[in-house]
Design an enzyme around this catalytic site. Structure first.
Site, mmCIF file in Angstrom:
data_model
loop_
_atom_site.group_PDB
_atom_site.id
_atom_site.type_symbol
_atom_site.label_atom_id
_atom_site.label_comp_id
_atom_site.label_asym_id
_atom_site.label_seq_id
_atom_site.Cartn_x
_atom_site.Cartn_y
_atom_site.Cartn_z
ATOM 1 N N GLY A 1 0.812 -1.223 0.000
ATOM 2 C CA GLY A 1 0.000 0.000 0.000
ATOM 3 C C GLY A 1 0.842 1.269 0.000
ATOM 4 O O GLY A 1 0.442 2.300 0.507
ATOM 5 N N GLU B 1 16.782 -3.163 -3.647
ATOM 6 C CA GLU B 1 16.915 -3.634 -5.033
ATOM 7 C C GLU B 1 17.493 -2.494 -5.870
ATOM 8 O O GLU B 1 17.380 -1.328 -5.474
ATOM 9 C CB GLU B 1 15.542 -3.957 -5.638
ATOM 10 C CG GLU B 1 14.719 -5.003 -4.967
ATOM 11 C CD GLU B 1 13.345 -5.099 -5.636
ATOM 12 O OE1 GLU B 1 12.432 -5.608 -4.982
ATOM 13 O OE2 GLU B 1 13.172 -4.664 -6.798
ATOM 14 N N LYS B 2 18.007 -2.841 -7.040
ATOM 15 C CA LYS B 2 18.390 -1.829 -8.027
ATOM 16 C C LYS B 2 17.115 -1.124 -8.445
ATOM 17 O O LYS B 2 16.127 -1.790 -8.833
ATOM 18 C CB LYS B 2 19.038 -2.517 -9.237
ATOM 19 C CG LYS B 2 19.422 -1.565 -10.348
ATOM 20 C CD LYS B 2 20.603 -0.739 -9.934
ATOM 21 C CE LYS B 2 20.952 0.313 -10.995
ATOM 22 N NZ LYS B 2 21.828 1.361 -10.426
ATOM 23 N N TYR B 3 17.059 0.195 -8.372
ATOM 24 C CA TYR B 3 15.839 0.911 -8.752
ATOM 25 C C TYR B 3 15.845 1.132 -10.268
ATOM 26 O O TYR B 3 16.806 1.673 -10.814
ATOM 27 C CB TYR B 3 15.746 2.260 -8.047
ATOM 28 C CG TYR B 3 14.510 3.042 -8.448
ATOM 29 C CD1 TYR B 3 14.598 4.208 -9.202
ATOM 30 C CD2 TYR B 3 13.242 2.573 -8.113
ATOM 31 C CE1 TYR B 3 13.465 4.901 -9.594
ATOM 32 C CE2 TYR B 3 12.102 3.260 -8.498
ATOM 33 C CZ TYR B 3 12.212 4.411 -9.237
ATOM 34 O OH TYR B 3 11.090 5.092 -9.625
ATOM 35 N N LYS C 1 -2.891 2.997 -6.783
ATOM 36 C CA LYS C 1 -3.319 2.909 -8.173
ATOM 37 C C LYS C 1 -4.539 3.791 -8.416
ATOM 38 O O LYS C 1 -5.437 3.836 -7.580
ATOM 39 C CB LYS C 1 -3.626 1.447 -8.528
ATOM 40 C CG LYS C 1 -2.385 0.555 -8.441
ATOM 41 C CD LYS C 1 -2.713 -0.919 -8.516
ATOM 42 C CE LYS C 1 -1.444 -1.766 -8.373
ATOM 43 N NZ LYS C 1 -1.749 -3.211 -8.188
ATOM 44 N N ASN D 1 0.662 -10.837 -5.268
ATOM 45 C CA ASN D 1 -0.485 -10.570 -4.386
ATOM 46 C C ASN D 1 -1.312 -11.838 -4.293
ATOM 47 O O ASN D 1 -1.753 -12.371 -5.313
ATOM 48 C CB ASN D 1 -1.325 -9.421 -4.941
ATOM 49 C CG ASN D 1 -0.514 -8.134 -4.981
ATOM 50 O OD1 ASN D 1 0.147 -7.794 -4.017
ATOM 51 N ND2 ASN D 1 -0.533 -7.455 -6.118
ATOM 52 N N ARG E 1 -4.290 -12.403 -3.158
ATOM 53 C CA ARG E 1 -5.691 -12.073 -2.871
ATOM 54 C C ARG E 1 -6.341 -11.544 -4.147
ATOM 55 O O ARG E 1 -5.657 -11.307 -5.137
ATOM 56 C CB ARG E 1 -5.734 -10.979 -1.807
ATOM 57 C CG ARG E 1 -4.909 -9.781 -2.221
ATOM 58 C CD ARG E 1 -5.058 -8.562 -1.393
ATOM 59 N NE ARG E 1 -3.961 -7.633 -1.585
ATOM 60 C CZ ARG E 1 -3.785 -6.874 -2.678
ATOM 61 N NH1 ARG E 1 -4.658 -6.956 -3.667
ATOM 62 N NH2 ARG E 1 -2.755 -6.067 -2.797
HETATM 63 C C1 MV4 Z 1 10.212 -0.881 -7.928
HETATM 64 C C2 MV4 Z 1 10.236 0.107 -8.937
HETATM 65 C C3 MV4 Z 1 11.415 0.252 -9.694
HETATM 66 N N1 MV4 Z 1 12.485 -0.542 -9.448
HETATM 67 N N2 MV4 Z 1 11.275 -1.669 -7.724
HETATM 68 C C4 MV4 Z 1 5.909 0.315 -6.168
HETATM 69 C C5 MV4 Z 1 5.271 -0.220 -4.906
HETATM 70 C C6 MV4 Z 1 5.630 -1.634 -4.953
HETATM 71 N N3 MV4 Z 1 4.656 -2.327 -5.781
HETATM 72 C C7 MV4 Z 1 6.981 -1.655 -5.574
HETATM 73 N N4 MV4 Z 1 6.995 -0.521 -6.473
HETATM 74 C C8 MV4 Z 1 8.027 -0.303 -7.317
HETATM 75 N N5 MV4 Z 1 9.114 -1.075 -7.157
HETATM 76 C C9 MV4 Z 1 12.398 -1.495 -8.477
HETATM 77 N N6 MV4 Z 1 13.464 -2.296 -8.282
HETATM 78 C C10 MV4 Z 1 9.088 0.890 -9.152
HETATM 79 C C11 MV4 Z 1 7.983 0.664 -8.339
HETATM 80 C C12 MV4 Z 1 6.796 1.465 -8.574
HETATM 81 C C13 MV4 Z 1 6.717 2.729 -8.027
HETATM 82 C C14 MV4 Z 1 7.735 3.181 -7.186
HETATM 83 C C15 MV4 Z 1 7.606 4.446 -6.670
HETATM 84 C C16 MV4 Z 1 6.505 5.248 -6.968
HETATM 85 C C17 MV4 Z 1 5.495 4.771 -7.756
HETATM 86 C C18 MV4 Z 1 5.571 3.503 -8.287
HETATM 87 C C19 MV4 Z 1 4.540 2.989 -9.084
HETATM 88 C C20 MV4 Z 1 4.630 1.711 -9.578
HETATM 89 C C21 MV4 Z 1 5.772 0.935 -9.322
#
Ligand code: MV4
Length: 443
Positions: free
Chosen positions: A163, A199-201, A236, A288, A290
């Site tokens: 969340g 993790e690598k972003y 979302k 997920n 659920r």
């Molecule tokens: C990431 C990412 C990029 N690189 N992990 C968002 C919440 C959770 N579902 C994990 N998320 C992400 N993980 C890596 N290695 C991009 C997201 C991401 C996101 C991150 C920050 C702000 C908005 C986002 C929307 C969708 C996915």
């Protein structure tokens, strides 16, 4: 098949589940808080029980009260919906011990896939690509070492996160330790678990997820994929099925990876594998265990009632159709209609004095609203999900604009004009958007 199901949730998802049960001839038991005394889900169920005060900890998260009602009503199964207790492994174990089926995967699978770093390891073992990353970071020194090994930017994630909580992007070594402390503190408060990994972003990615349906006999069907990149603060806002820019080769590889993961971990019922997609590569993000809010867009395209099949597979019914039977030609879009101020995004409350729900061919509004309903301050601000479906993506966008224009909701602020802005945004319209689109459209 279950003769009676208790729905341990509220709002639109409780109404959605009650409708599926009614269509299946299954009796329904609703639980509601004192704040939800006049709620639609309590009204629609065959039996309704007030289980506590407005705060979720006293009602919808009150395990003892929920199990007491299940016993008294003779419910053989509990549907947790999404949020609330839907990914709480302790609750799943207690249900199993009380001989009540929790509609979802086994408690063991829920637990494994709910720990994000463990889920990554399982995905990797199942041959699913994952981003470079660490294990649980035991110290600030280890966090610095791992971040330096992997290379900035990195993203810190709480093992029990969700969340939008327990997540931080870190772009340099100087920021790392304060961010690490902040995420651990936030995770301890939100999830009572301060374990964090990194993790690598990946910049400029799409958030694409794959809908799984699996029965107890090893059959795994992919019902479709969804682009969920339109998110504000990790919440979302708009989802669409299928993801607009996936090419068929990449889609097939992602479906195969998601199916392999489900089979490898022994997944049953309904679940979603979330991926990050960049150019022609994809990486496991999380799973997920659920039903998800956005399951509806997939239903509109594939024509399969996901909640009905979630209940059937939980009851041990085998899937009686094949992967080839799953339609994928159409296109659906969902806009989450929320009770919030259009400028500040702060939740709005009030009495719905006038409500006109849009209709027409393939226009659906999943909600628990009715004329004169009082929107309360205690729960999530989502009022409902406006979903449209058409033969083409352009047609779906046009249909969504018409539905948003037709919508009348007087009494609480809502975000329908924001959604219209997305439908008119060039990046959204051409499908090339990524997770950064909100910053551009809402700036
Ligand atoms: C990431 C990412 C990029 N690189 N992990 C968002 C919440 C959770 N579902 C994990 N998320 C992400 N993980 C890596 N290695 C991009 C997201 C991401 C996101 C991150 C920050 C702000 C908005 C986002 C929307 C969708 C996915």
């Amino acid at each position: 098949m279950f003769s009676k199901i208790l729905i341990a949730n509220r709002g639109e998802v409780a109404v959605r589940i009650i409708r599926a049960c009614k269509e299946m001839g299954i009796e329904t038991v609703a639980v509601y808080s004192q704040a939800d005394e006049n709620s639609l889900h309590a009204e629609m169920a065959d039996e309704s029980y007030c289980i506590g005060g407005p705060l979720v900890k006293d009602s919808y998260l009150n395990v003892d009260a929920i199990l007491t009602v299940a016993a008294r009503a003779g419910a053989k199964a509990i549907h947790p919906g999404y949020g609330m207790l839907s990914e709480n492994p302790e609750f799943a174990v207690i249900c199993e011990k009380n001989g009540i089926a929790l509609i979802g995967p086994s408690a063991e699978v829920m637990e494994k896939m709910g720990q994000k770093e463990l889920a990554r390891k399982i995905a990797k073992d199942a041959g699913v690509p994952v981003t470079p990353g660490s294990g649980i970071l035991e110290s600030e020194e280890e966090a610095l070492e791992e971040a330096s090994r992997i290379g900035y930017p990195v993203i810190l994630k709480a093992r029990a996160g969700g969340g939008g909580k327990g997540i931080r992007i870190v772009r340099s070594a100087e920021e790392l330790v304060p961010a690490f402390r902040q995420v651990r503190k936030e995770a301890l408060i939100s999830f009572s678990d301060d374990k964090v990994f990194l993790e690598k972003y990946l910049e400029g990615v799409k958030h694409v997820e794959v809908q799984i349906l699996a029965d107890k006999y090893g059959k795994v069907i992919i019902l479709g994929d969804r682009d969920c990149s339109v998110q504000r603060k990790n919440q979302k806002l708009i989802e669409e099925c299928p993801a607009p820019v996936l090419n068929e080769k990449l889609r097939e590889k992602m479906y195969e990876a998601a199916g392999n993961l489900a089979a490898y971990v022994g997944y049953t019922t309904v679940g979603t594998v979330e991926f990050l997609v960049k150019d022609d590569s994809f990486y496991f993000m999380e799973m997920n265990t659920r039903l998800q809010v956005e399951h509806s867009v997939t239903e509109m395209v594939c024509g399969i009632d996901i909640v009905e099949w979630q209940i059937r597979t939980a009851a041990g019914v085998g899937i009686d159709f094949s992967q080839e039977d799953v339609a994928r030609k159409r296109h659906a879009i969902e806009c989450r209609i929320c009770a919030e101020d259009e400028k500040t995004f702060r939740p709005s409350v009030g009495k719905i004095s006038l409500l006109h729900i849009p209709g027409g061919v393939d226009v659906r509004f999943d909600s628990a609203l009715y004329q004169n309903y009082e929107v309360s301050p205690y729960y999530d601000s989502m009022l409902g999900k406006l979903i449209v479906c058409s033969d083409t993506r352009e047609g779906a966008i046009r249909k969504m604009k018409c539905a948003l224009s037709e919508f009348v909701l007087v009494g609480v602020d809502n975000n329908r004009h924001m959604h219209m802005r997305f439908m008119e945004n060039k990046q959204f319209v051409d499908g090339s958007y990524d997770t950064g689109i909100c910053r551009k459209v809402l700036a």
